[in-house]
Design an enzyme around this catalytic site. Structure first.
Site, PDB file in Angstrom:
ATOM      1  NE  ARG A  55       5.152   2.882 -10.021  1.00 38.72           N
ATOM      2  CZ  ARG A  55       5.131   3.302 -10.567  1.00 38.72           C
ATOM      3  NH1 ARG A  55       6.515   3.994 -10.447  1.00 38.72           N
ATOM      4  NH2 ARG A  55       4.450   4.018 -11.023  1.00 38.72           N
ATOM      5  CB  THR A  56       1.293  -3.526 -11.016  1.00 38.38           C
ATOM      6  OG1 THR A  56       1.608  -2.673  -9.455  1.00 38.38           O
ATOM      7  CG2 THR A  56       0.739  -5.038 -11.021  1.00 38.38           C
ATOM      8  CE  LYS A  83     -14.691  -5.810 -31.807  1.00 44.71           C
ATOM      9  NZ  LYS A  83     -14.065  -7.395 -32.855  1.00 44.71           N
ATOM     10  CG  HIS A 133      -1.449  -3.539  -5.273  1.00 41.20           C
ATOM     11  ND1 HIS A 133      -0.729  -4.479  -5.759  1.00 41.20           N
ATOM     12  CD2 HIS A 133      -0.617  -2.260  -5.754  1.00 41.20           C
ATOM     13  CE1 HIS A 133      -0.556  -3.990  -6.963  1.00 41.20           C
ATOM     14  NE2 HIS A 133      -0.407  -2.131  -6.799  1.00 41.20           N
TER      15      HIS A 133
HETATM   16  N1   CP Z   1       2.474   0.833  -6.940  1.00 45.03           N
HETATM   17  C1   CP Z   1       1.686   0.266  -7.833  1.00 45.03           C
HETATM   18  O1   CP Z   1       0.636  -0.847  -8.066  1.00 45.03           O
HETATM   19  O2   CP Z   1       1.594   1.013  -9.192  1.00 45.03           O
HETATM   20  P1   CP Z   1       1.234   0.666 -10.718  1.00 45.03           P
HETATM   21  O3   CP Z   1       0.118   1.436 -10.481  1.00 45.03           O
HETATM   22  O4   CP Z   1       2.349   1.843 -11.907  1.00 45.03           O
HETATM   23  O5   CP Z   1       0.477  -1.100 -10.756  1.00 45.03           O
END
Ligand code: CP
Length: 302
Positions: A55-56, A83, A133
């Site tokens: 998603r992100t 490397k 996040h």
């Molecule tokens: N919600 C979220 O961060 O999903 P992803 O890990 O798929 O980005």
């Protein structure tokens, strides 16, 4: 001025509300290129993800493209990381190559704080270990705002592996900023100590009938060394299912940042239930990230 997007804690309530309103504008205009496609023309971002993402990463890419920017997808496994190149050297190299902003995800809680003063371009936290996040936080706020028309006073239960969740980390920061009440539920070993008046521990089944929203979280198996988890028993104790949905208020909504483990923290029939906003959150992710990309570039000269 370099505008980094590292934590919701660096925003005032009014600055965050401006971002939410801007994200709402993008939500309404995302399919009207004539209104938005020029906004980040000639900008180039890099997606630099040291942890997996669906998603992100994809929503930052779509957000950049909708605003007329380009985006480079850096894949560590197919790069000079193999490397021995360090994270700093990779980011500094992308800076030298002319990238305008870095969208960065890493398993280390603190690396983003250490790297930010060393870089001359905006760093966007796309998930930092167990820390925060914040772009997920913004899309969660947007989803709540669209649903309730306000944030202040909302009651939200969060259930699952909260100790290892950066999503919960950003939501708890937002709760303090907006005066929301957060109720932490889940196995004792996965719920952190509470240190704020807006945040308290609660029994999941007791609090569910009281809340406006419930945020279900997956068990972050990748952040545990030894976790003995029986999915069936976990679902019985802490999973969202039809029985629990019936105990919720009719206006209350079910949230989940994804990815979800069907049958563990959420039953199959709840994922797309009429009270679920899980896929709405994902759609909102593009709009929220458009607002973030534009905000980071507002401090840079074209
Ligand atoms: N919600 C979220 O961060 O999903 P992803 O890990 O798929 O980005």
């Amino acid at each position: 001025m370099i505008k980094h997007f590292l934590s919701l804690s660096s925003f005032s309530q009014s600055d965050l509300l401006s971002l939410i309103h801007r994200a709402q504008f993008f939500f309404q205009n995302q399919h009207r290129p004539e209104n938005i496609h020029h906004l980040l023309k000639n900008r180039i971002f890099a997606n630099v993800f040291y942890e997996p993402s669906t998603r992100t990463r994809c929503s930052f890419e779509i957000a950049a493209k909708r605003l007329g920017a380009d985006i480079v997808n850096f894949v560590p496994d197919n790069s000079s990381v193999k490397k021995g190149e360090t994270v700093y050297d990779t980011l500094k190299s992308l800076e030298s190559l002319g990238v305008d902003g870095l969208v960065f995800r890493h398993a280390d809680d603190y690396i983003i704080e250490k790297l930010q003063p060393l870089l001359k371009l905006p760093l966007i936290n796309a998930g930092a270990g167990k820390f925060e996040h914040p772009s997920q936080g913004l899309l969660d706020l947007l989803t709540l705002f669209q649903e309730f028309g306000k944030l202040e006073g909302l009651k939200i239960a969060v259930c699952g592996d909260i100790k290892h969740s950066r999503v919960a980390g950003s939501l708890m920061v937002a709760a303090k900023i907006f005066g929301m009440s957060i109720y932490l539920c889940g196995p004792e070993s996965l719920v952190p100590a509470v240190t704020d008046t807006h945040i308290q521990k609660a029994d999941f089944d007791e609090i569910l009938p009281e809340v406006d929203a419930v945020m279900m979280l997956r068990i972050q198996l990748e952040r545990h060394e030894n976790l003995d988890l029986d999915p069936k028993s976990y679902h019985h104790q802490f999973g969202m299912n039809h029985r629990r949905q019936l105990s919720m208020k009719k206006h209350a909504i079910i949230l989940h940042p994804g990815p979800f483990n069907r049958g563990v923290e959420i039953s199959d029939d709840m994922v797309e239930h009429s009270q679920s906003r899980i896929f709405k959150q994902m759609s909102n992710g593009v709009a929220a990230r458009m607002a973030i990309l534009e905000w980071t570039m507002s401090g840079r000269i074209q």
